[in-house]
Design an enzyme around this catalytic site. Structure first.
Site, PDB file in Angstrom:
ATOM      1  CD  GLU A   7      92.073  12.035 -25.469  1.00  0.00           C
ATOM      2  OE1 GLU A   7      91.077  11.301 -25.520  1.00  0.00           O
ATOM      3  OE2 GLU A   7      92.206  12.961 -24.635  1.00  0.00           O
ATOM      4  CG  HIS A  55      89.232  16.597 -25.248  1.00  0.00           C
ATOM      5  ND1 HIS A  55      88.054  15.984 -24.873  1.00  0.00           N
ATOM      6  CD2 HIS A  55      90.230  15.896 -24.637  1.00  0.00           C
ATOM      7  CE1 HIS A  55      88.336  14.955 -24.080  1.00  0.00           C
ATOM      8  NE2 HIS A  55      89.629  14.880 -23.924  1.00  0.00           N
ATOM      9  CG  HIS A  73      87.287  11.107 -22.068  1.00  0.00           C
ATOM     10  ND1 HIS A  73      87.806  10.571 -23.218  1.00  0.00           N
ATOM     11  CD2 HIS A  73      88.112  12.121 -21.749  1.00  0.00           C
ATOM     12  CE1 HIS A  73      88.915  11.225 -23.562  1.00  0.00           C
ATOM     13  NE2 HIS A  73      89.117  12.165 -22.683  1.00  0.00           N
TER      14      HIS A  73
END
Lengths: 237, 237, 237, 237
Positions: free
Chosen positions: D73, D92, D162
């Site tokens: 990612e 993230h 997510h």
């Protein structure tokens, strides 16, 4: 030997994550004989060491007990290994956010990508349908078969008023599923409270579940979890 | 001596589980004289050592105080031991998920097999019914008797705005009941939120309670809890 | 010196209990001069040591700064000490379960005997009523006076969208009130959820509050909390 | 070197605060070349050391991989650095109280001064709008660009089912925003439950947000967090 160490690690990982208390257990199918599996004797999970691991046949009879006491619910493991030949590991636990779902009619649904497997179904085992007036423990072959039947081809099943079982092709997958089933239960409850009665929650759709489950092996987490767990072995229990 | 060590362990186990803060206490009936019980002096539970344990008669008068300060709420223990002759241990605590139930009209009900004893009844002691304008502490023989009367033959009682009391034939059972009463309170609240207003929750039925309670001794947990707790004794407090 | 050590302990106790994060602070009135108070310089609470403690006059001007940076919100302390001459200690924190109450119209009410002081009133300080468009920090004498006015004669006040302040005649009392205000907030939310919309919650009545507050000094907890906190001083930060 | 150490600290700080589990990541723009950024290889965050840090160009191609596996990612970071030239750091994560908001229609709003940045907007990235049937991972440049577009000029964005992404001019700011986004999510849920359906919640107004965000650098917290995190480096992982 590696496999037995993995299993010892699994017990400690699950205890560390608060997924099993003094009463959960985890098993792994033998890598030498698919008709055998390994499971710890009746001892608290966080203290499991190599010597506590016992070998069983699929009827859950110990192969070499040497006086060690078996856990009464070993039939959960044996009966699932019998019918789910692709499965290599089984976890049974009482993880605290999952039990509340098991006593309601609200199904667990997939809302977090790390627990996408929930989208393949998490049925709820009502032990009363198999036998009335039990202490809720799956302590006979008959009850083990009933649980395995409810589980069917699914990755996990709730056990009403008691806990859950998660399975996986590998130990990291079965363990990771227990960890993330607990987390997803907490998230689903919170999402329900945020959305409010009648509010909309976006769950993973079938295509997203299908894209996620086959690749979700918890492989980045497992080595760290394992190393931490086994470092504890060097310390006096 | 073993019994006193068990009691020291019990204090530390309850503190470790977040069931008692600086103000809870646990007692055990003497194994030499059923008209006597042991309880720690007024000190924070996590620091209790062998020297802190005092002996009391059933009127909660210390047998050999040697200048040590008694806890004011010792009458909880003495008055329960008087009328519950089969009981060997009593825990009083303020465990945080139980107190909220005590200030509502919603009864605790058995939904988790590890806390099946709740099915034998958990009445709520409203101290105002015995005496108005108190600081909620059970610090007189009269209030101890009132609490014991509310408890009746049950395994536990809530104390409105204050906490709860759990009892057991043995110390592991009374301690285990405190640990799992707290956990069950958390689970019941979550189940209520998941099910929503008017939603159905499946509690253990009478037969399941009857099958579970007599065998639930928390025997797999106790030795680990005890070993951990007493290992702390070697460290300077 | 004992007082300064107590203050260092107070910082660490509050951090340990999760009541202050990197941004809370606690002060104590000087035992030599009631027109002076002690407060740590701008540093994270869990790392406070004796050298971080600074002395202030009641206008919150440092007496002997020696280059140490003062916390901007010191006026909370000075302005309260000015008007509450019976008060010896002030805690300001962002404890996480209290902030949500501060942004609603639902008042905190006394439901747990350890937090009976809530019954003497916990007003909510809306900083906008004093000054619009602030960053919510009480960083001027004017805002400190406005907060002190909202607090009035009460043991604690919420600060909308920010946190709370608790006061006490002694440091143990002010610290204990912060710890139990947080716990009581959690309990009140849970009781509200258990009781449901329109459900009845039994709060402590005025007589019970009156019987509890004068004697509630948190004296059994304080020595343990203090010993633990100061044992940390021996370790490198 | 200082910057790389800061980045290692950031990983460990986020793991310590429960904001990233085994799967989150944090990046910092190079101080020598604004077209480059640093990010750890695919390894569990709490174990990140200096050798795990890799350098990338803004297309997220490693500059000097030396056999180290990149996280899939990484495009989250590269594509945001491309369009947000004022931004120096990106986090993230899957922080557990934020995910539930991401699956509802209820926006996060600023209610706690430490998370005032939420008032500058926290859009929700619905990956399905960019591509259907994904595993929810942002693992292509195309998905990275779609996420960056949803983020726009905001300080953070949720990612449906997510997690979230937070950005900042500096590493302390991006990390602090992740820590306080999680805390604010928890507070907002609690405030919603306290206020009840239709109840009023007072959020920070635009003037308060405008006064808070520019000065909120988490500078008092960062040195303590960093020191703790890097002290761990001396220990064997």
């Amino acid at each position: 030997m590696k496999l037995i160490e993995d299993l010892v690690a699994a017990y400690r990982i699950l205890a560390e994550h608060g997924v099993i208390d003094a009463y959960g257990h985890v098993s792994v199918r033998s890598d030498r004989n698919p008709k055998r599996y390994f499971l710890a004797r009746a001892v608290a999970p966080e203290t499991v060491t190599l010597d506590d691991i016992m070998e069983y046949d699929l009827d859950s009879t110990p192969v070499d007990a040497r006086g060690r006491e078996s856990v009464r619910e070993r039939f959960i493991h044996g009966e699932i290994f019998k019918v789910r030949t692709e499965i290599g590991a089984v976890v049974h636990n009482h993880s605290p956010s999952v039990v509340p779902f098991s006593v309601t009619n609200v199904p667990m649904r997939p809302l977090f990508h790390m627990a996408a497997f929930i989208g393949d179904g998490v049925p709820n085992f009502e032990i009363r349908d198999a036998e009335k007036g039990t202490d809720l423990l799956v302590k006979t072959p008959y009850l083990g078969r009933a649980l395995a039947k409810t589980l069917g081809g699914c990755p996990a099943a709730l056990m009403r008023g008691h806990g859950s079982v998660t399975v996986g092709e590998t130990l990291p997958r079965a363990v990771g599923r227990s960890v993330y089933l607990e987390l997803s239960a907490r998230m689903q409850l919170q999402a329900m409270m945020i959305a409010g009665s009648g509010g909309k929650i976006t769950y993973l759709d079938d295509a997203e579940v299908g894209a996620s489950v086959p690749v979700q092996e918890y492989n980045r987490a497992w080595p760290v979890w394992r190393a931490k767990a086994l470092s504890g072995l060097a310390r006096p229990a």
